[in-house]
Design a protein around this motif. Structure first.
Motif, PDB file in Angstrom:
ATOM      1  N   GLU A   1       1.573   4.229  -3.153  1.00 21.66           N
ATOM      2  CA  GLU A   1       1.181   5.823  -3.024  1.00 21.66           C
ATOM      3  C   GLU A   1       2.234   6.568  -3.434  1.00 21.66           C
ATOM      4  O   GLU A   1       2.271   7.711  -3.730  1.00 21.66           O
ATOM      5  CB  GLU A   1       1.028   6.037  -1.432  1.00 21.66           C
ATOM      6  CG  GLU A   1      -0.389   5.490  -1.042  1.00 21.66           C
ATOM      7  CD  GLU A   1      -1.572   6.004  -1.841  1.00 21.66           C
ATOM      8  OE1 GLU A   1      -1.541   7.143  -1.959  1.00 21.66           O
ATOM      9  OE2 GLU A   1      -2.341   5.416  -2.187  1.00 21.66           O
ATOM     10  N   VAL A   2       3.648   5.935  -3.731  1.00 18.72           N
ATOM     11  CA  VAL A   2       4.912   6.564  -4.069  1.00 18.72           C
ATOM     12  C   VAL A   2       4.684   6.836  -5.804  1.00 18.72           C
ATOM     13  O   VAL A   2       4.495   6.108  -6.535  1.00 18.72           O
ATOM     14  CB  VAL A   2       5.948   5.885  -3.962  1.00 18.72           C
ATOM     15  CG1 VAL A   2       7.314   6.509  -4.343  1.00 18.72           C
ATOM     16  CG2 VAL A   2       6.208   5.707  -2.340  1.00 18.72           C
TER      17      VAL A   2
ATOM     18  N   ILE B   1     -11.784  10.803  -5.265  1.00 21.31           N
ATOM     19  CA  ILE B   1     -10.984  12.152  -5.221  1.00 21.31           C
ATOM     20  C   ILE B   1     -11.793  13.348  -5.422  1.00 21.31           C
ATOM     21  O   ILE B   1     -11.967  14.316  -4.696  1.00 21.31           O
ATOM     22  CB  ILE B   1     -10.020  12.234  -6.284  1.00 21.31           C
ATOM     23  CG1 ILE B   1      -8.806  11.083  -6.038  1.00 21.31           C
ATOM     24  CG2 ILE B   1      -9.302  13.463  -6.453  1.00 21.31           C
ATOM     25  CD1 ILE B   1      -7.759  10.786  -7.001  1.00 21.31           C
ATOM     26  N   ILE B   2     -12.661  12.940  -6.209  1.00 22.29           N
ATOM     27  CA  ILE B   2     -13.704  14.134  -6.473  1.00 22.29           C
ATOM     28  C   ILE B   2     -14.808  14.527  -5.415  1.00 22.29           C
ATOM     29  O   ILE B   2     -15.012  15.347  -5.016  1.00 22.29           O
ATOM     30  CB  ILE B   2     -14.586  13.868  -7.688  1.00 22.29           C
ATOM     31  CG1 ILE B   2     -13.787  13.864  -9.062  1.00 22.29           C
ATOM     32  CG2 ILE B   2     -15.848  14.863  -8.017  1.00 22.29           C
ATOM     33  CD1 ILE B   2     -14.112  13.323 -10.112  1.00 22.29           C
TER      34      ILE B   2
ATOM     35  N   VAL C   1       0.838  -1.190  -0.064  1.00 22.75           N
ATOM     36  CA  VAL C   1       0.129  -0.103   0.062  1.00 22.75           C
ATOM     37  C   VAL C   1       0.878   1.214   0.084  1.00 22.75           C
ATOM     38  O   VAL C   1       0.466   2.200  -0.707  1.00 22.75           O
ATOM     39  CB  VAL C   1      -1.022  -0.224   1.433  1.00 22.75           C
ATOM     40  CG1 VAL C   1      -1.572   1.409   1.521  1.00 22.75           C
ATOM     41  CG2 VAL C   1      -2.058  -1.126   1.139  1.00 22.75           C
ATOM     42  N   ALA C   2       1.892   0.943   0.739  1.00 28.00           N
ATOM     43  CA  ALA C   2       2.764   2.462   0.745  1.00 28.00           C
ATOM     44  C   ALA C   2       3.484   2.629  -0.370  1.00 28.00           C
ATOM     45  O   ALA C   2       3.653   3.586  -0.858  1.00 28.00           O
ATOM     46  CB  ALA C   2       3.757   2.213   1.985  1.00 28.00           C
ATOM     47  N   LEU C   3       4.113   1.431  -1.104  1.00 27.66           N
ATOM     48  CA  LEU C   3       4.545   1.819  -2.394  1.00 27.66           C
ATOM     49  C   LEU C   3       3.759   2.064  -3.612  1.00 27.66           C
ATOM     50  O   LEU C   3       4.217   2.929  -4.339  1.00 27.66           O
ATOM     51  CB  LEU C   3       5.225   0.131  -2.872  1.00 27.66           C
ATOM     52  CG  LEU C   3       6.525  -0.171  -2.294  1.00 27.66           C
ATOM     53  CD1 LEU C   3       7.038  -1.369  -2.511  1.00 27.66           C
ATOM     54  CD2 LEU C   3       7.766   0.928  -2.618  1.00 27.66           C
TER      55      LEU C   3
ATOM     56  N   GLU D   1     -10.722   7.855  -8.972  1.00 30.79           N
ATOM     57  CA  GLU D   1     -11.403   9.184  -9.374  1.00 30.79           C
ATOM     58  C   GLU D   1     -12.476   9.932  -8.561  1.00 30.79           C
ATOM     59  O   GLU D   1     -12.568  10.851  -8.231  1.00 30.79           O
ATOM     60  CB  GLU D   1     -11.362   9.299 -10.901  1.00 30.79           C
ATOM     61  CG  GLU D   1      -9.832   9.513 -11.469  1.00 30.79           C
ATOM     62  CD  GLU D   1     -10.009   9.042 -13.091  1.00 30.79           C
ATOM     63  OE1 GLU D   1     -11.039   9.321 -13.598  1.00 30.79           O
ATOM     64  OE2 GLU D   1      -9.066   8.880 -13.503  1.00 30.79           O
TER      65      GLU D   1
ATOM     66  N   ALA E   1     -12.452  12.704  -0.993  1.00 30.52           N
ATOM     67  CA  ALA E   1     -11.741  11.746   0.124  1.00 30.52           C
ATOM     68  C   ALA E   1     -10.327  11.850   0.265  1.00 30.52           C
ATOM     69  O   ALA E   1      -9.668  12.278  -0.727  1.00 30.52           O
ATOM     70  CB  ALA E   1     -11.933  10.232  -0.198  1.00 30.52           C
ATOM     71  N   SER E   2      -9.738  11.913   1.557  1.00 32.36           N
ATOM     72  CA  SER E   2      -8.361  11.944   1.663  1.00 32.36           C
ATOM     73  C   SER E   2      -7.726  10.583   1.228  1.00 32.36           C
ATOM     74  O   SER E   2      -8.310   9.673   1.181  1.00 32.36           O
ATOM     75  CB  SER E   2      -8.105  12.316   3.415  1.00 32.36           C
ATOM     76  OG  SER E   2      -8.368  11.042   3.903  1.00 32.36           O
ATOM     77  N   LYS E   3      -6.318  10.699   1.398  1.00 35.64           N
ATOM     78  CA  LYS E   3      -5.697   9.455   0.656  1.00 35.64           C
ATOM     79  C   LYS E   3      -5.784   8.349   1.761  1.00 35.64           C
ATOM     80  O   LYS E   3      -6.074   7.396   1.290  1.00 35.64           O
ATOM     81  CB  LYS E   3      -3.878   9.744   0.902  1.00 35.64           C
ATOM     82  CG  LYS E   3      -3.577  10.272  -0.584  1.00 35.64           C
ATOM     83  CD  LYS E   3      -2.428  10.468  -0.664  1.00 35.64           C
ATOM     84  CE  LYS E   3      -1.665  10.980  -2.170  1.00 35.64           C
ATOM     85  NZ  LYS E   3      -0.362  11.053  -2.193  1.00 35.64           N
ATOM     86  N   VAL E   4      -5.711   8.748   2.977  1.00 42.06           N
ATOM     87  CA  VAL E   4      -6.125   7.601   4.121  1.00 42.06           C
ATOM     88  C   VAL E   4      -7.305   6.934   3.695  1.00 42.06           C
ATOM     89  O   VAL E   4      -7.479   5.674   3.794  1.00 42.06           O
ATOM     90  CB  VAL E   4      -6.140   8.027   5.412  1.00 42.06           C
ATOM     91  CG1 VAL E   4      -6.054   6.776   6.375  1.00 42.06           C
ATOM     92  CG2 VAL E   4      -4.700   8.830   5.740  1.00 42.06           C
TER      93      VAL E   4
ATOM     94  N   ARG F   1      -9.082   6.996   1.047  1.00 42.58           N
ATOM     95  CA  ARG F   1      -9.218   6.084  -0.170  1.00 42.58           C
ATOM     96  C   ARG F   1      -8.373   4.666  -0.093  1.00 42.58           C
ATOM     97  O   ARG F   1      -9.033   3.841  -0.688  1.00 42.58           O
ATOM     98  CB  ARG F   1      -8.427   7.045  -1.243  1.00 42.58           C
ATOM     99  CG  ARG F   1      -9.355   7.832  -2.300  1.00 42.58           C
ATOM    100  CD  ARG F   1      -8.552   8.337  -3.256  1.00 42.58           C
ATOM    101  NE  ARG F   1      -7.797   9.479  -2.624  1.00 42.58           N
ATOM    102  CZ  ARG F   1      -6.625  10.360  -2.986  1.00 42.58           C
ATOM    103  NH1 ARG F   1      -6.115   9.742  -3.982  1.00 42.58           N
ATOM    104  NH2 ARG F   1      -6.054  11.359  -2.687  1.00 42.58           N
ATOM    105  N   ILE F   2      -7.483   4.600   0.584  1.00 41.19           N
ATOM    106  CA  ILE F   2      -6.689   3.513   0.692  1.00 41.19           C
ATOM    107  C   ILE F   2      -7.727   2.566   1.623  1.00 41.19           C
ATOM    108  O   ILE F   2      -7.850   1.323   1.391  1.00 41.19           O
ATOM    109  CB  ILE F   2      -5.431   3.590   1.655  1.00 41.19           C
ATOM    110  CG1 ILE F   2      -4.550   4.180   0.807  1.00 41.19           C
ATOM    111  CG2 ILE F   2      -4.865   2.215   2.325  1.00 41.19           C
ATOM    112  CD1 ILE F   2      -3.088   4.628   1.622  1.00 41.19           C
TER     113      ILE F   2
END
Lengths: 318, 297
Positions: A117-118, A214-215, A113-115, A211, A218-221, A223-224
């Motif tokens: 996001e990079v 995102i619209i 999951v971390a990778l 997408e 939702a924050s990244k956390v 979304r994950i």
């Protein structure tokens, strides 16, 4: 498959159908010729030993062979379960396994999951390259490295401890450290490799869902948590079922290398015991019985885990 | 995307945390590897007295010289090369000739044969029955004991079969058939060429397996001249049993001890390099292979 079903739907007389099958077989004879060596190989090297499992119920006598040796019923199993050391061995096996499952299972998911996001390609590639690398190191070399690094005299860790004024510790000889050393060694070696499969699954997560979230702001956390993880749930479940099926199957190679007289009370597991009783003490029947017990438990655990996974999440191995 | 919607403060903090976590992971994995390599090139005295932290101290090749002067290690290395090359070649042939027919719809009884193979993944006879089989076949204490019983892995056959099914379209078979190519010809001149990625992955899996295992050698071999490198490594690294004759060059005991320590690091590097050297070449295929494995067969 399609051709096959239409063939069945027409239901021609059985003779004609069989004739067609043979005709197909004749046209495609090379396929059968090619398949012959693998079938013979599996029959000899997998099925013959399965029949050898009969040894578990026999008193093996080398001159009489497996068939000729006298039956002893369940006496090997009784002998195993009546000795207190057997329970200690089972306990060791289960504890080591559960520890590695609980500590080791979530980490590859986290890494993936971390990778995922990079965005910097070079950073992602470098971390991946380096974290996979330990997977290719043999268990002998891995244990060798650990023993060097933890060595009481010249080991890096003990030099650290002494640098800060502590007393050197003989890590490999203390029973309290054994499980942790084994488990974290495995995590060090396997996390990068384990992450590949989740990365692949994450690559398949729907872009539309991403997408849309995102619209929606939702924050990244979030979304994950709400998009990525639910999308890869089938992969997670399948790998979890497989690991649970392997709980009693702690590998022989690494543990056997790490064993010494000081840590034997926690490091003796079923696989090493089967080896010692069977091949070192030549107690073939008894050793086969323990091995059979072990693989039966594994099979049962796998079936239960798969059944539960099917009920709870609708995904599983079969 | 990022041009349209600005990342929030929370997302930025999250990004920083993720990068920090990955950096820590990177260091945790890389540091021991770097340390081993550095120690292997360092002066024995520096290793024993704990002066090596990151980079080699007073670099020397003494450790490596000792490794290559040791006849056991050299023999083991050559044996391992033999087991790896011959074993992997056999593995590839067996895997392809099993996977190719199983990927073809024309094969009658495909499901029965697949089941016949797959059952062996879930149930096996165990150590003693396998040992007795190898013994009865007369393979005990021969080179073949490490090659023939490990000729094929059913799991890899399933992965390869799935690869064939996914990448080679049915139309191609039909076209080849019209052009007069039989099943055999199709495999040799078309299927194999299209499956270079999976063959590379299989070669890596099998090759690494042969190079790294010591268990079959431990149970099947008795003659030291047949031992693969891992068995020699085990006696050097784990049992700590180093033949004193191999450090004859140094009479002083302490120097001897120091050299032994450096030799351990050097031999770790020597034993791991062949595998780590192949890895970057097949890396792109490797990831692909794991992904194919994740497709349910």
């Amino acid at each position: 498959m399609k051709a096959h079903t239409t063939l069945l739907q027409h239901k021609p007389p059985i003779k004609v159908r069989m004739g067609k099958v043979f005709k197909k077989m004749r046209v495609h004879w090379p396929l059968y010729v090619l398949l012959l060596p693998p079938i013979i190989y599996v029959a000899i090297f997998s099925y013959v030993p399965m029949y050898g499992v009969l040894l578990a119920f026999k008193q093996y006598q080398p001159l009489k062979g497996i068939i000729g040796s006298p039956w002893v019923g369940f006496s090997h199993f009784e002998q195993f379960f009546s000795s207190p050391s057997s329970w200690r061995i089972i306990k060791n096996t289960v504890l080591i396994s559960l520890y590695s499952l609980v500590a080791g299972f979530p980490l590859p998911i986290l890494l993936a999951v971390a990778l995922n996001e990079v965005r910097k390609h070079w950073f992602k590639k470098t971390v991946q390259m380096v974290t996979y690398a330990p997977y290719f190191i043999s268990s002998v070399v891995l244990v060798g490295i650990v023993m060097q690094v933890l060595d009481p005299r010249i080991g890096l860790v003990n030099q650290f401890i002494q640098f800060f004024g502590g007393e050197p510790i003989n890590f490999m000889g203390e029973t309290q450290f054994f499980r942790s050393i084994y488990v974290w060694m495995g995590i060090w070696q396997g996390t990068g490799y384990g992450a590949i499969i989740y990365l692949a699954a994450l690559a398949g997560v729907s872009k539309d869902l991403q997408e849309a979230s995102i619209i929606d702001g939702a924050s990244k956390v979030r979304r994950i948590w709400h998009v990525d993880l639910p999308s890869i749930r089938p992969t997670i479940v399948i790998l979890l079922v497989l690991s649970i099926g392997g709980i009693m199957g702690v590998g022989f190679e690494t543990i056997y290398l790490m064993q010494n007289n000081l840590n034997l009370s926690v490091s003796e597991i079923i696989a090493t015991y089967v080896y010692k009783v069977g091949l070192i003490n030549s107690n073939y029947g008894f050793s086969t019985a323990i091995g059979l017990f072990n693989s039966m438990i594994n099979l049962i655990l796998l079936i239960i885990a798969n059944f539960t996974a099917r009920k709870l999440t609708d995904s599983g191995l079969w | 995307m990022s041009k349209l919607i600005k990342p929030t403060v929370g997302d930025r903090i999250f990004d920083v945390i993720i990068h920090l976590v990955l950096c820590v992971g990177f260091i945790v994995v890389a540091y021991p590897l770097l340390y081993v390599v550095s120690a292997s090139f360092s002066n024995p005295q520096a290793v024993v007295s704990g002066k090596v932290w990151l980079f080699p101290v007073n670099p020397t090749l003494q450790g490596y010289a000792a490794v290559f002067k040791n006849p056991q290690i050299v023999t083991g290395f050559m044996n391992s090369l033999f087991y790896m090359i011959v074993g992997t070649l056999l593995n590839i042939v067996m895997t392809v000739i099993a996977a190719y027919p199983l990927s073809r719809k024309e094969l009658q009884g495909r499901n029965v044969v697949t089941l016949f193979f797959v059952i062996t993944m879930f149930f096996s006879g165990g150590l003693i029955p396998s040992y007795l089989l190898v013994k009865n076949l007369g393979l005990l204490d021969t080179r073949w004991a490490l090659i023939i019983p490990a000729a094929m892995s059913v799991w890899n056959v399933i992965i390869t079969r799935t690869f064939f099914q996914v990448t080679i379209p049915q139309e191609l078979y039909e076209a080849a058939q019209i052009d007069g190519a039989g099943d055999f010809r199709f495999l040799v001149s078309i299927a194999i060429k299209l499956s270079a990625p999976i063959i590379a992955v299989m070669a890596l899996y099998y090759g690494v397996g042969h190079w790294n295992t010591y268990f079959s050698a431990l149970i099947y071999l008795k003659s030291p001249e047949l031992f693969p490198l891992q068995i020699i490594l085990r006696s050097i690294l784990v049992i700590n049993n180093i033949d004193p004759t191999m450090v004859v060059d140094f009479e002083v005991l302490q120097r001897k001890q120091g050299l032994t320590d450096v030799l351990k690091y050097s031999v770790i590097v020597v034993a791991s390099v062949p595998v780590l050297l192949i890895y970057p070449f097949v890396q792109k295929y490797f990831v692909k292979g794991v992904m194919i494995g994740s497709i349910k067969g």
